[in-house]
Scaffold this motif. Structure first.
Motif, PDB file in Angstrom:
ATOM      1  N   LYS A   5       0.845  -1.184   0.000  1.00  0.00           N
ATOM      2  CA  LYS A   5       0.000   0.000   0.000  1.00  0.00           C
ATOM      3  C   LYS A   5       0.882   1.237   0.000  1.00  0.00           C
ATOM      4  O   LYS A   5       2.040   1.185   0.427  1.00  0.00           O
ATOM      5  N   LYS A   6       0.338   2.311  -0.477  1.00  0.00           N
ATOM      6  CA  LYS A   6       1.095   3.561  -0.557  1.00  0.00           C
ATOM      7  C   LYS A   6       1.168   4.203   0.826  1.00  0.00           C
ATOM      8  O   LYS A   6       0.153   4.351   1.512  1.00  0.00           O
ATOM      9  N   ALA A   7       2.377   4.561   1.226  1.00  0.00           N
ATOM     10  CA  ALA A   7       2.527   5.318   2.476  1.00  0.00           C
ATOM     11  C   ALA A   7       1.848   6.672   2.302  1.00  0.00           C
ATOM     12  O   ALA A   7       1.819   7.230   1.201  1.00  0.00           O
ATOM     13  N   ALA A   8       1.304   7.192   3.369  1.00  0.00           N
ATOM     14  CA  ALA A   8       0.545   8.444   3.295  1.00  0.00           C
ATOM     15  C   ALA A   8       1.379   9.592   2.740  1.00  0.00           C
ATOM     16  O   ALA A   8       0.859  10.477   2.042  1.00  0.00           O
ATOM     17  N   ASP A   9       2.680   9.582   3.009  1.00  0.00           N
ATOM     18  CA  ASP A   9       3.552  10.681   2.576  1.00  0.00           C
ATOM     19  C   ASP A   9       4.411  10.310   1.362  1.00  0.00           C
ATOM     20  O   ASP A   9       5.396  10.979   1.062  1.00  0.00           O
ATOM     21  N   ALA A  10       4.033   9.249   0.640  1.00  0.00           N
ATOM     22  CA  ALA A  10       4.797   8.834  -0.541  1.00  0.00           C
ATOM     23  C   ALA A  10       4.393   9.634  -1.772  1.00  0.00           C
ATOM     24  O   ALA A  10       3.246  10.066  -1.907  1.00  0.00           O
ATOM     25  N   ILE A  11       5.347   9.843  -2.663  1.00  0.00           N
ATOM     26  CA  ILE A  11       5.108  10.521  -3.937  1.00  0.00           C
ATOM     27  C   ILE A  11       4.811   9.455  -4.990  1.00  0.00           C
ATOM     28  O   ILE A  11       5.576   8.507  -5.157  1.00  0.00           O
ATOM     29  N   VAL A  12       3.697   9.601  -5.702  1.00  0.00           N
ATOM     30  CA  VAL A  12       3.277   8.601  -6.682  1.00  0.00           C
ATOM     31  C   VAL A  12       3.867   8.901  -8.056  1.00  0.00           C
ATOM     32  O   VAL A  12       3.806  10.033  -8.539  1.00  0.00           O
ATOM     33  N   PHE A  13       4.438   7.861  -8.681  1.00  0.00           N
ATOM     34  CA  PHE A  13       4.938   7.960 -10.053  1.00  0.00           C
ATOM     35  C   PHE A  13       4.233   6.898 -10.890  1.00  0.00           C
ATOM     36  O   PHE A  13       4.480   5.708 -10.717  1.00  0.00           O
ATOM     37  N   ASP A  14       3.336   7.341 -11.768  1.00  0.00           N
ATOM     38  CA  ASP A  14       2.679   6.430 -12.712  1.00  0.00           C
ATOM     39  C   ASP A  14       3.487   6.454 -13.999  1.00  0.00           C
ATOM     40  O   ASP A  14       3.513   7.453 -14.708  1.00  0.00           O
ATOM     41  N   ASN A  15       4.172   5.349 -14.301  1.00  0.00           N
ATOM     42  CA  ASN A  15       5.048   5.332 -15.469  1.00  0.00           C
ATOM     43  C   ASN A  15       4.494   4.508 -16.627  1.00  0.00           C
ATOM     44  O   ASN A  15       5.245   3.976 -17.440  1.00  0.00           O
ATOM     45  N   SER A  16       3.155   4.402 -16.684  1.00  0.00           N
ATOM     46  CA  SER A  16       2.520   3.644 -17.770  1.00  0.00           C
ATOM     47  C   SER A  16       2.976   4.147 -19.130  1.00  0.00           C
ATOM     48  O   SER A  16       3.158   3.366 -20.067  1.00  0.00           O
ATOM     49  N   HIS A  17       3.147   5.462 -19.240  1.00  0.00           N
ATOM     50  CA  HIS A  17       3.527   6.057 -20.526  1.00  0.00           C
ATOM     51  C   HIS A  17       4.791   6.910 -20.378  1.00  0.00           C
ATOM     52  O   HIS A  17       4.928   7.947 -21.029  1.00  0.00           O
ATOM     53  N   MET A  18       5.709   6.432 -19.536  1.00  0.00           N
ATOM     54  CA  MET A  18       6.910   7.200 -19.253  1.00  0.00           C
ATOM     55  C   MET A  18       8.151   6.357 -19.558  1.00  0.00           C
ATOM     56  O   MET A  18       8.232   5.197 -19.174  1.00  0.00           O
ATOM     57  N   GLY A  19       9.097   6.934 -20.260  1.00  0.00           N
ATOM     58  CA  GLY A  19      10.331   6.232 -20.570  1.00  0.00           C
ATOM     59  C   GLY A  19      11.275   6.222 -19.384  1.00  0.00           C
ATOM     60  O   GLY A  19      11.105   6.974 -18.420  1.00  0.00           O
ATOM     61  N   LEU A  20      12.298   5.368 -19.456  1.00  0.00           N
ATOM     62  CA  LEU A  20      13.239   5.235 -18.346  1.00  0.00           C
ATOM     63  C   LEU A  20      13.975   6.526 -18.042  1.00  0.00           C
ATOM     64  O   LEU A  20      14.195   6.882 -16.886  1.00  0.00           O
ATOM     65  N   GLU A  21      14.365   7.241 -19.092  1.00  0.00           N
ATOM     66  CA  GLU A  21      15.120   8.480 -18.883  1.00  0.00           C
ATOM     67  C   GLU A  21      14.278   9.520 -18.156  1.00  0.00           C
ATOM     68  O   GLU A  21      14.758  10.178 -17.224  1.00  0.00           O
ATOM     69  N   GLU A  22      13.018   9.664 -18.578  1.00  0.00           N
ATOM     70  CA  GLU A  22      12.140  10.638 -17.934  1.00  0.00           C
ATOM     71  C   GLU A  22      11.875  10.249 -16.483  1.00  0.00           C
ATOM     72  O   GLU A  22      11.879  11.109 -15.582  1.00  0.00           O
TER      73      GLU A  22
END
Length: 230
Positions: free
Chosen positions: A196-213
């Motif tokens: 589960k996501k920690a309350a203070d975690a930053i979410v990164f959805d990389n469904s459409h994101m390349g490795l460099e980005e």
């Protein structure tokens, strides 16, 4: 500059390990792949026939004192590889056979307690990047930076499918997708340390994101936190 603890959690095949390795290298931090630890225990269980056609999880629990895990640096590759009882098992733990069983093994409370204790010892007194399922919620709840990585099941299955084919495994996309979805359910609903996501975690959805980005965004975020803690 003061060093911090960076916890990266998220679903399977979101590229947690890839980003964590890049980040640790860029920051000159220690990297710990907790997923490799659970996979190594699973490989041990497979070798002993504790999981598979017939499960004997009690026997695995009894054998836990005999399981020794160690990350050993490979200078040629520039990474640390997983050793199980003195044997390099880095390639073997990445197979589909292990993937089919690892979530089951990871639900065993005694396994989690043993590995969490090991992980906490690894992170004492040093700059650390650790990825897994419960790093920001259980292993290091006070980590200065917590990241939660996610992506659609289809995007993750496609990545995993390509990785397995590149390694020479014969699998179908449908089988990989089913495994991803099954692992999501087991990881998120287990009683001990569920994903589960920690309350203070930053979410990164990389469904459409390349490795460099992905790396640039996470790296910039880490530098900001390090600066604010110095």
């Amino acid at each position: 500059m003061q060093k911090i603890t960076i916890a990266i959690d998220g679903y399977s095949s979101t590229g947690k390990s890839t980003i964590a390795k890049q980040l640790a290298k860029a920051l000159n931090y220690i990297y710990v792949d907790t997923g490799a630890m659970y996979r190594a225990v699973t490989l041990y269980a497979l070798r002993k026939n504790f999981v598979g056609k017939d499960d004997d999880l009690d026997a695995l629990v009894q054998d836990l004192p005999m399981i020794h895990l160690e990350f050993v640096p490979n200078k040629e590759l520039g990474i640390s590889e997983m050793y199980l009882n003195g044997q390099n098992v880095e390639k073997e733990i990445r197979t589909m056979d292990v993937s089919r069983q690892v979530s089951k093994v990871a639900t065993i409370p005694e396994v989690r307690y043993k590995l969490v204790e090991m992980q906490q010892q690894m992170g004492k007194g040093q700059g650390l990047v650790m990825d897994g399922r419960d790093i920001g919620t259980v292993v290091f709840p006070n980590a200065e930076l917590k990241i939660f990585m996610t992506a659609s099941a289809n995007a993750r299955a496609t990545r995993r499918y390509k990785e397995l084919l590149d390694r020479g495994e014969i699998v179908s996309y449908e089988e990989v997708l089913e495994n991803v979805q099954k692992r999501d359910f087991i990881d998120s609903t287990r009683e001990v340390s569920p994903l589960k996501k920690a309350a203070d975690a930053i979410v990164f959805d990389n469904s459409h994101m390349g490795l460099e980005e992905q790396f640039e965004r996470v790296y910039d975020c880490a530098l900001g936190v390090i600066k604010s803690n110095s």
